[in-house]
Design a protein around this motif. Structure first.
Motif, mmCIF file in Angstrom:
data_model
loop_
_atom_site.group_PDB
_atom_site.id
_atom_site.type_symbol
_atom_site.label_atom_id
_atom_site.label_comp_id
_atom_site.label_asym_id
_atom_site.label_seq_id
_atom_site.Cartn_x
_atom_site.Cartn_y
_atom_site.Cartn_z
ATOM 1 N N LEU A 110 0.863 -1.173 0.000
ATOM 2 C CA LEU A 110 0.000 0.000 0.000
ATOM 3 C C LEU A 110 0.901 1.225 0.000
ATOM 4 C CD1 LEU A 110 -2.697 1.500 0.275
ATOM 5 C CD2 LEU A 110 -2.467 1.250 2.756
ATOM 6 N N ILE A 111 0.846 1.998 -1.081
ATOM 7 C CA ILE A 111 1.681 3.194 -1.220
ATOM 8 C C ILE A 111 0.875 4.394 -0.720
ATOM 9 C CG2 ILE A 111 2.941 4.664 -2.830
ATOM 10 C CD1 ILE A 111 3.126 2.143 -4.664
ATOM 11 N N ILE A 112 1.408 5.097 0.266
ATOM 12 C CA ILE A 112 0.704 6.238 0.859
ATOM 13 C C ILE A 112 1.535 7.489 0.641
ATOM 14 C CG2 ILE A 112 -0.216 7.227 2.982
ATOM 15 C CD1 ILE A 112 -0.553 4.350 4.017
ATOM 16 N N ASP A 113 0.940 8.435 -0.100
ATOM 17 C CA ASP A 113 1.624 9.697 -0.343
ATOM 18 C C ASP A 113 0.832 10.903 0.159
ATOM 19 O OD1 ASP A 113 -0.425 9.818 -2.164
ATOM 20 O OD2 ASP A 113 0.851 10.050 -3.923
ATOM 21 N N GLY A 114 -0.316 10.637 0.776
ATOM 22 C CA GLY A 114 -1.132 11.715 1.325
ATOM 23 C C GLY A 114 -2.025 12.395 0.309
ATOM 24 N N ILE A 144 5.513 7.742 1.299
ATOM 25 C CA ILE A 144 6.242 8.618 0.385
ATOM 26 C C ILE A 144 6.257 10.020 0.990
ATOM 27 C CG2 ILE A 144 6.361 9.554 -1.962
ATOM 28 C CD1 ILE A 144 6.700 6.488 -1.834
ATOM 29 N N ASN A 145 7.435 10.541 1.272
ATOM 30 C CA ASN A 145 7.618 11.869 1.867
ATOM 31 C C ASN A 145 6.721 12.117 3.078
ATOM 32 O OD1 ASN A 145 9.687 12.866 0.215
ATOM 33 N ND2 ASN A 145 8.203 13.303 -1.394
ATOM 34 N N PRO A 146 6.869 11.301 4.126
ATOM 35 C CA PRO A 146 6.046 11.548 5.323
ATOM 36 C C PRO A 146 6.346 12.930 5.903
ATOM 37 C CG PRO A 146 7.798 9.977 5.805
ATOM 38 C CD PRO A 146 7.826 10.225 4.329
ATOM 39 N N PHE A 186 -0.604 -0.542 -4.744
ATOM 40 C CA PHE A 186 -1.705 0.338 -5.048
ATOM 41 C C PHE A 186 -1.719 1.498 -4.051
ATOM 42 C CE2 PHE A 186 -2.922 -3.088 -2.315
ATOM 43 C CZ PHE A 186 -3.613 -2.497 -1.286
ATOM 44 N N TYR A 187 -2.488 2.535 -4.378
ATOM 45 C CA TYR A 187 -2.700 3.655 -3.464
ATOM 46 C C TYR A 187 -3.858 3.339 -2.562
ATOM 47 C CZ TYR A 187 0.315 6.692 -6.269
ATOM 48 O OH TYR A 187 1.362 7.250 -6.925
ATOM 49 N N VAL A 245 -5.108 10.833 8.085
ATOM 50 C CA VAL A 245 -4.180 10.365 9.129
ATOM 51 C C VAL A 245 -2.747 10.706 8.737
ATOM 52 C CG1 VAL A 245 -3.252 8.302 10.265
ATOM 53 C CG2 VAL A 245 -5.723 8.560 9.981
ATOM 54 N N PHE A 246 -2.425 10.596 7.451
ATOM 55 C CA PHE A 246 -1.078 10.911 6.971
ATOM 56 C C PHE A 246 -0.707 12.353 7.312
ATOM 57 C CE2 PHE A 246 1.885 12.268 3.591
ATOM 58 C CZ PHE A 246 2.822 11.261 3.632
ATOM 59 N N TRP A 247 -1.620 13.292 7.078
ATOM 60 C CA TRP A 247 -1.309 14.708 7.282
ATOM 61 C C TRP A 247 -1.533 15.186 8.711
ATOM 62 C CZ3 TRP A 247 1.833 16.531 4.041
ATOM 63 C CH2 TRP A 247 1.806 16.148 2.707
ATOM 64 N N GLU A 248 -2.535 14.627 9.402
ATOM 65 C CA GLU A 248 -2.882 15.149 10.723
ATOM 66 C C GLU A 248 -2.422 14.268 11.884
ATOM 67 O OE1 GLU A 248 -6.996 16.303 10.896
ATOM 68 O OE2 GLU A 248 -6.938 17.079 8.852
ATOM 69 N N GLY A 249 -2.156 13.007 11.630
ATOM 70 C CA GLY A 249 -1.745 12.092 12.694
ATOM 71 C C GLY A 249 -2.942 11.450 13.372
#
Length: 143
Positions: free
Chosen positions: A31-35, A79-81, A142-143, A48-52
């Motif tokens: 699972l690719i997570i880039d926000g 990707i770029n957390p 996948f995203y 969750v990626f951006w706000e925690g």
């Protein structure tokens, strides 16, 4: 040792080896997570990626958790957390679902590694694979 016991032991060892080979050969799901690109479940993963995890509502955290559970993934690739706290949150989510965490790209790898060390996360817990391009193939990643 009787011949029957030997034959049973040989059969059990053979079955164990075949099972291990099959498990190793199965494709892994990433699972690719880039926000930005993950809009499933109301974009809960992006939020969750951006706000925690600590800063989102219970419903959003529950949706993100449900998404990870439904996808049965083997690896989460960030990707770029935006922060080490984001990495820690996704490490917790990954371990809760039996997945491993990979940092696929970051703007400042040394700084992030230092911050993760301060949070007691080692290289064994969070792998850095920033030397490859992470793009979804829609079969195993996948995203």
């Amino acid at each position: 040792m009787p011949k029957k016991v030997k034959k049973i032991l040989i059969a059990l060892v053979t079955m164990l080896i075949v099972t291990l080979v099959v498990l190793i050969a199965l494709p892994k799901k990433y699972l690719i997570i880039d926000g930005q690109n993950n809009i499933a479940y109301g974009g809960a993963i992006n939020t969750v990626f951006w706000e925690g995890l600590d800063n989102v509502s219970y419903e959003t955290a529950h949706l993100a958790n449900a998404y990870l559970e439904d996808q049965t993934i083997d690896y989460i690739v960030l990707i770029n957390p935006p922060s080490a706290k984001t990495v820690l949150d996704f490490y917790k989510l990954a371990t809760a679902h039996g997945a491993k965490l990979i940092i696929g790209d970051t703007l400042n790898e040394k700084k992030l590694k230092s911050e993760l060390f301060d949070l007691n996360l080692s290289n064994k817990q969070v792998r850095f694979q920033t030397n490859q391009e992470w793009r979804p193939d829609w079969k195993n990643s996948f995203y």
